[in-house]
Design a protein around this motif. Sequence first.
Motif, short mmCIF file in Angstrom:
data_model
loop_
_atom_site.label_atom_id
_atom_site.label_comp_id
_atom_site.label_asym_id
_atom_site.label_seq_id
_atom_site.Cartn_x
_atom_site.Cartn_y
_atom_site.Cartn_z
N ALA A 100 -46.14 19.84 6.76
CA ALA A 100 -46.30 18.58 5.68
C ALA A 100 -47.01 19.26 4.74
N LEU A 101 -47.10 20.95 5.01
CA LEU A 101 -48.37 21.54 3.77
C LEU A 101 -47.20 20.91 1.77
N PRO A 102 -46.00 20.51 1.95
CA PRO A 102 -45.67 20.51 1.00
C PRO A 102 -46.43 18.54 0.12
N PRO A 103 -46.07 18.39 1.15
CA PRO A 103 -46.73 16.80 0.56
C PRO A 103 -48.16 17.11 0.29
N VAL A 104 -49.31 17.49 1.11
CA VAL A 104 -51.02 18.18 0.55
C VAL A 104 -50.80 18.75 -0.38
N ILE A 105 -49.72 19.88 -0.74
CA ILE A 105 -49.83 20.80 -2.04
C ILE A 105 -49.46 19.91 -3.38
N VAL A 106 -48.64 19.18 -2.60
CA VAL A 106 -48.09 18.92 -4.05
C VAL A 106 -48.97 17.92 -4.75
N ASN A 107 -49.37 16.27 -3.58
CA ASN A 107 -49.82 15.54 -4.02
C ASN A 107 -50.46 16.05 -5.02
N ALA A 108 -51.78 16.88 -4.18
CA ALA A 108 -53.14 17.53 -5.18
C ALA A 108 -52.99 18.24 -6.52
N LEU A 109 -51.75 18.88 -6.70
CA LEU A 109 -51.67 18.71 -7.53
C LEU A 109 -50.95 18.61 -8.96
N ILE A 110 -50.50 17.28 -8.84
CA ILE A 110 -49.96 16.48 -9.75
C ILE A 110 -51.05 15.46 -9.26
N LEU A 111 -51.39 15.33 -8.38
CA LEU A 111 -52.22 13.62 -8.61
C LEU A 111 -54.02 14.29 -9.41
N SER A 112 -54.18 14.69 -8.89
CA SER A 112 -56.06 15.67 -9.28
C SER A 112 -55.69 15.20 -11.22
N PRO A 113 -54.54 16.80 -11.79
CA PRO A 113 -55.38 15.97 -12.85
C PRO A 113 -55.04 15.02 -13.77
N MET A 114 -54.29 13.77 -12.66
CA MET A 114 -53.70 13.21 -13.56
C MET A 114 -55.11 12.16 -13.42
N TRP A 115 -55.53 11.93 -11.93
CA TRP A 115 -57.11 11.38 -11.46
C TRP A 115 -58.60 11.57 -12.94
N ALA A 116 -57.65 12.78 -12.83
CA ALA A 116 -58.78 13.21 -14.02
C ALA A 116 -58.98 13.11 -15.66
N TRP A 117 -57.93 12.93 -16.23
CA TRP A 117 -57.05 12.56 -16.94
C TRP A 117 -57.86 11.02 -17.80
N THR A 118 -57.55 10.16 -16.37
CA THR A 118 -57.63 8.55 -16.49
C THR A 118 -59.04 8.60 -16.93
N ASP A 119 -60.28 9.57 -16.05
CA ASP A 119 -61.41 9.53 -16.07
C ASP A 119 -62.07 10.32 -17.47
N ILE A 120 -61.27 11.69 -17.81
CA ILE A 120 -62.10 12.07 -18.84
C ILE A 120 -61.07 11.48 -19.97
N ALA A 122 -59.58 13.62 -21.76
CA ALA A 122 -58.94 14.81 -22.54
C ALA A 122 -59.59 16.05 -21.70
N VAL A 123 -58.29 17.00 -22.52
CA VAL A 123 -58.43 18.51 -22.21
C VAL A 123 -59.66 19.31 -22.51
N THR A 124 -60.26 19.18 -21.51
CA THR A 124 -61.99 19.84 -22.30
C THR A 124 -62.31 20.09 -20.51
N PRO A 125 -63.50 21.05 -21.05
CA PRO A 125 -64.64 21.59 -19.74
C PRO A 125 -64.47 20.30 -18.37
N ALA A 126 -64.84 18.88 -19.10
CA ALA A 126 -65.28 18.47 -17.85
C ALA A 126 -64.36 17.96 -17.17
#
Length: 176
Positions: A100-120, A122-126
């Motif tokens: 179960a470790l790969p789905p948790v880690i890979v999804n966190a590493l790929i989806l978290s920035p994707m969601w941040a990008w859609t919200d923000i 641009a790559v800023t401190p926010a």
Amino acid sequence: MRKLSVRDLTLAAMVAALYTVMGYFANIFGLDFGVVQFRFAEALTVLPFLFPAAAPGLVVGCFLTNLLSPYGPLDWLFGTLATAIAAYLTMKMPKWYLAALPPVIVNALILSPMWAWTDIGAVTPAFWVACGWNAVTFIPAEALVCYVLGTLLLKLLPKVSVLRPAMRQTVQAPTI
């Protein structure tokens, strides 16, 4: 690369259908998308540990489920890519409790920035703050689904005699 048998294709199709149905059902209750998500279909992401043929089915099922995503084509591409990478890594895990470790880690590493990008946008401190927050809120729910429900699958599926021929021979199921 070995040729896929009819059994492998059937298993992949069944996993794709099950993931999609579970994903669409969870979407009815608003559990499928967002930073805190309980996508119960993610429990199936441990299946490549037992059944390598399940990996393509997970990818197809994830893509079909992500067609509902409010993040649109970004999620179609990156969400599906995350599932493909996680499925491959899950196949390579040496012990069941690591499945179960790969789905948790890979999804966190790929989806978290994707969601941040859609919200923000641009790559800023926010962006980095949003990315960190997304990971902190996503990981516990994903881990809960993958480790609790996924481990239950890892324990119960080897007991189903009709599935044993499709199992990877070198795998030891959990004895919990």
